[in-house]
Enzyme design. Structure first.
Site, PDB file in Angstrom:
ATOM      1  CD  GLU A 111      -2.857   1.250   2.362  1.00  0.00           C
ATOM      2  OE1 GLU A 111      -2.686   0.488   3.331  1.00  0.00           O
ATOM      3  OE2 GLU A 111      -3.743   2.097   2.324  1.00  0.00           O
ATOM      4  N   GLY A 251       3.160   2.428  10.919  1.00  0.00           N
ATOM      5  CA  GLY A 251       2.980   1.665  12.148  1.00  0.00           C
ATOM      6  C   GLY A 251       2.731   0.198  11.839  1.00  0.00           C
ATOM      7  CB  ALA A 252       0.609  -1.997  11.802  1.00  0.00           C
ATOM      8  CG  MET A 253       0.233  -3.167   5.055  1.00  0.00           C
ATOM      9  SD  MET A 253      -0.830  -1.794   4.506  1.00  0.00           S
ATOM     10  CE  MET A 253      -1.908  -2.664   3.385  1.00  0.00           C
ATOM     11  CD  GLU A 254      -4.838  -2.036   5.619  1.00  0.00           C
ATOM     12  OE1 GLU A 254      -3.875  -1.591   6.286  1.00  0.00           O
ATOM     13  OE2 GLU A 254      -5.493  -1.351   4.813  1.00  0.00           O
ATOM     14  CG  ASN A 255       0.027  -6.775   4.125  1.00  0.00           C
ATOM     15  OD1 ASN A 255      -0.035  -5.916   3.272  1.00  0.00           O
ATOM     16  ND2 ASN A 255       0.964  -6.780   5.070  1.00  0.00           N
ATOM     17  CG  HIS A 287      -6.210   0.707  12.521  1.00  0.00           C
ATOM     18  ND1 HIS A 287      -6.973   1.844  12.412  1.00  0.00           N
ATOM     19  CD2 HIS A 287      -5.614   0.540  11.316  1.00  0.00           C
ATOM     20  CE1 HIS A 287      -6.842   2.343  11.202  1.00  0.00           C
ATOM     21  NE2 HIS A 287      -6.019   1.567  10.505  1.00  0.00           N
ATOM     22  CD  GLU A 288      -2.994  -1.809  10.639  1.00  0.00           C
ATOM     23  OE1 GLU A 288      -3.570  -1.988   9.553  1.00  0.00           O
ATOM     24  OE2 GLU A 288      -2.567  -0.683  11.009  1.00  0.00           O
TER      25      GLU A 288
HETATM   26  N1  BES Z   1      -3.150   0.911   5.818  1.00  0.00           N
HETATM   27  C1  BES Z   1      -2.413   1.582   6.820  1.00  0.00           C
HETATM   28  C2  BES Z   1      -0.934   1.493   6.629  1.00  0.00           C
HETATM   29  C3  BES Z   1      -0.369   2.293   5.490  1.00  0.00           C
HETATM   30  C4  BES Z   1      -0.459   3.632   5.487  1.00  0.00           C
HETATM   31  C5  BES Z   1       0.279   1.705   4.463  1.00  0.00           C
HETATM   32  C6  BES Z   1       0.088   4.359   4.452  1.00  0.00           C
HETATM   33  C7  BES Z   1       0.805   2.426   3.439  1.00  0.00           C
HETATM   34  C8  BES Z   1       0.735   3.767   3.425  1.00  0.00           C
HETATM   35  C9  BES Z   1      -2.720   1.039   8.190  1.00  0.00           C
HETATM   36  O1  BES Z   1      -3.958   0.457   8.326  1.00  0.00           O
HETATM   37  C10 BES Z   1      -2.676   2.205   9.144  1.00  0.00           C
HETATM   38  O2  BES Z   1      -3.464   3.072   9.031  1.00  0.00           O
HETATM   39  N2  BES Z   1      -1.713   2.185  10.064  1.00  0.00           N
HETATM   40  C11 BES Z   1      -1.485   3.261  10.969  1.00  0.00           C
HETATM   41  C12 BES Z   1      -1.844   2.905  12.371  1.00  0.00           C
HETATM   42  C13 BES Z   1      -3.295   3.017  12.677  1.00  0.00           C
HETATM   43  C14 BES Z   1      -3.584   2.600  14.098  1.00  0.00           C
HETATM   44  C15 BES Z   1      -3.853   4.399  12.442  1.00  0.00           C
HETATM   45  C16 BES Z   1      -0.004   3.584  10.903  1.00  0.00           C
HETATM   46  O3  BES Z   1       0.716   2.806  10.285  1.00  0.00           O
HETATM   47  O4  BES Z   1       0.391   4.593  11.453  1.00  0.00           O
HETATM   48 ZN    ZN Z   2      -5.584   1.689   8.559  1.00  0.00          ZN
END
Ligand code: BES
Ligand code: ZN
Length: 605
Positions: A111, A251-255, A287-288
């Site tokens: 993403e 922070g993290a990714m929801e694959n 969240h993920e």
């Molecule tokens: N889908 C996002 C991660 C992401 C963001 C991937 C931008 C690529 C580009 C993920 O679900 C997300 O939002 N992660 C947040 C943490 C969340 C608790 C708000 C993050 O990574 O900060």
């Molecule tokens: Zn998200």
């Protein structure tokens, strides 16, 4: 609309020390059978090895390759198979997008537009396909081979190599693809879903970190249970993996079924982690996980709809953390974050609507406006519809759109249709940037026993949007009597039109006023004495509120408001007023003294 859709994608990764070979086999069908148009695939600095259509190597004149695209000039006009082989260099990929190496392990981040760094593809979220992924690698260097879905085959190969074959039965956009290969150990557990299926849960880290994953596992199980209880949403596969990697942009990714996390949002031990670290892990794991339904099963048609999944999923993780801890404390921290980061963005040169109109690089649009203001917009539906109306809207959203790539309007329409609701100009929250200013003036008339709230609103100009329309602002209001108790509310007049507040015999202590015009008056009837109003309870809309409440009103709310958020808010507004009074006293050479009321009211507790 794309001219071609992809049905299935079979990927093969031959992971090597100097290069990785990626083979993809795609079942393609044209949107309109019998119509051939050029097929344009995205690719980012890929080395093309070969391209075949229906098993035949394409001739040089049948395609064109540049540093960003592979274009097939006239592919077949009915279903065909496209096979592409590319070479990539994860070892030298420092962008943390596509396939890269982190501390000796291979991992991916696709993403928003990272999949195009792996292979040529229509790298856009409305292309949803079923994937398989075969991974081949050296067995001693990369004993663990993970991808999305279920493991359907694994075994040894010649030359000290091994392979794993993964199959994801759910259609997904390319941004949810993931692969991890390396030396990892897991903490394993299980979760039994509401329909009685056992799901295997694994959290993968380098072996020395496994003891620090206990809280993450607790959080995951709590999130799975919460989503079943609150939204009726059950996990849909028999395996759920989380991998913690030290090098990760976000922070993290929801694959799908293979969430990848920055280690700091998974690992915690009582010796070193703070309460805030524990709370952050709970929220992000939730969240993920919640994205599995809001983002993965129902995804975004295009990246302008990012808030469709992120705003909604932030709202869901906020609600989850509220239910697991203190709702008021969580609300105060979320509103503080909105005010300190999103309000400045909305007031500055980067101001943009929750659904942006344009972007240059998509990665720059993961903003506090899309996320936090987006979550406030979702919260407003719930405030307007109540918990059960909101749930009906969510149910209809999934019923209509499971397996689809949709828009913010589709979400809006599901909320509206499930409740037969009139949402007036609510959609402006998606298109108009800037934080509305809402002014309230209050007056009590003892003769008519009526209490009036006069609202006026203004949305400041933002870059590209000099003139604004009035917004639909839900204002949750309660009225306190002189003993500090909530007054039961029965009727309110909106610009002269009578509205019944209590529909049953149950008394109502908070009502949601629907402010939709530039200026609008609400009059409560049957009010025996001048009340103290508790305005915008729970912070029911992301606005700057200005009211004519006096210091003594604020002291009263600080001591008595039944709404925890507003009790805190009264303290904030009051403290600010008192400090500004002291500044002005100082300037007038008046000796400084703190208002003694502050201590008296607090001691009353
Ligand atoms: N889908 C996002 C991660 C992401 C963001 C991937 C931008 C690529 C580009 C993920 O679900 C997300 O939002 N992660 C947040 C943490 C969340 C608790 C708000 C993050 O990574 O900060
Ligand atoms: Zn998200």
């Amino acid at each position: 609309m794309p001219d071609y859709y992809f049905e299935t994608v079979d990927l093969k990764f031959e992971l090597g020390e100097d290069k990785t070979i990626v083979s993809s086999k795609i079942a393609v069908h044209p949107r309109v059978e019998g119509v051939s148009s050029p097929l344009v695939l995205n690719g980012h600095d890929l080395k093309l090895v070969s391209v075949k259509v229906d098993g035949n190597e394409l001739k040089k004149e049948d395609y064109h390759v540049s540093s960003r695209h592979l274009t097939l000039s006239s592919p077949p006009s009915s279903t065909f198979t496209l096979e592409i082989v590319t070479e990539i260099y994860p070892q030298s990929n420092t962008s943390l997008e596509g396939l890269y190496k982190s501390s000796g392990n291979f991992c991916t981040q696709c993403e928003a537009e990272g999949f195009r760094k792996i292979t040529f593809y229509q790298d856009r979220p409305d292309i949803m396909a079923k994937y398989t992924c075969r991974i081949e690698a050296d067995k001693s260097l990369y004993p663990v081979l993970l991808s999305n879905g279920n493991l359907i085959e694994e075994g040894d190969l010649q030359g000290g190599k091994h392979y794993a074959l993964w199959e994801d039965p759910f259609k997904k956009p390319s941004y949810l693809f993931a692969l991890v290969a390396g030396q990892l150990e897991s903490r394993d557990d299980t979760f039994v879903t509401c329909s009685g299926r056992t799901v295997v849960l694994r959290i993968w880290t380098p072996s020395q970190d496994v003891p620090k994953t206990a809280h993450a596992m607790y959080s995951l199980k709590a999130a799975m249970k919460w989503d079943e209880e609150v939204f009726g949403l059950e996990y849909d596969l028999d395996l759920f993996n989380i991998v913690a990697v030290p090098d990760f942009n976000m922070g993290a990714m929801e694959n799908k079924s293979l969430n990848i996390f920055n280690s700091k949002l998974v690992l915690a031990s009582p010796e070193t982690a703070t309460d805030m670290d524990y709370a952050a892990i709970l929220g992000v794991i939730g969240h993920e996980y919640f994205h599995n339904w809001t983002g993965n099963r129902v995804t975004c048609r295009d990246w302008f709809q990012l808030s469709l999944k992120e705003g909604l999923t932030v709202f869901r993780d906020q609600e989850f953390s509220s239910d697991m801890g203190s709702r008021t404390v969580k609300r105060i921290s979320d509103v503080s974050k909105l005010r300190s980061y999103q309000f400045p963005q909305d007031a500055g040169p980067m101001a943009h609507p929750v659904r942006p109109h344009s972007y240059i690089k998509m990665d720059n649009f993961y903003t506090v406006t899309v996320y936090e203001k987006g979550a406030e917009v979702v919260r407003m539906y719930k405030t307007l519809l109540g918990s059960s109306g909101f749930r009906k809207g969510m149910d209809l959203y999934f019923k209509r759109h499971d397996g689809q790539a949709v828009t913010c309007e589709d979400f809006f329409a599901a909320m509206r249709d499930a409740n037969g609701a009139d949402f007036a100009n609510f959609l402006l929250w998606y298109s108009q940037a800037g934080t509305p200013r809402l002014k309230v003036t209050t007056s009590y008339n003892p003769e008519t026993r009526t209490y009036s709230l006069k609202f006026s609103q203004e949305v400041p100009p933002t870059p590209g949007q000099p003139v604004k329309e009035p917004m639909f602002i839900p204002v949750a209001v309660g009225l306190l009597d002189s003993s500090g108790k909530d007054i039961p509310l029965t009727t309110v007049y909106n610009d002269g039109r009578l509205q019944t507040v209590a529909s049953t015999d149950e008394p109502v202590f908070t009502t949601v006023l629907r402010v939709t015009k530039k200026e609008e008056e609400f009059v409560f009837s049957d009010i025996a004495e001048r009340p103290v109003p508790s305005l915008l309870r729970g912070y029911s809309a992301p606005v700057r509120l200005d009211s004519d409440l006096t210091e003594s009103d604020l002291f009263f709310l600080l001591a008595h408001d039944s709404d925890g958020f507003n009790r805190w808010e009264a303290g904030q507004v009051l403290a600010r007023k008192l400090m500004l009074n002291l500044v002005s006293d100082y300037q007038k050479n008046i000796p400084l003294a703190l208002n003694p009321m502050l201590w008296m009211e607090l001691e009353a507790y």
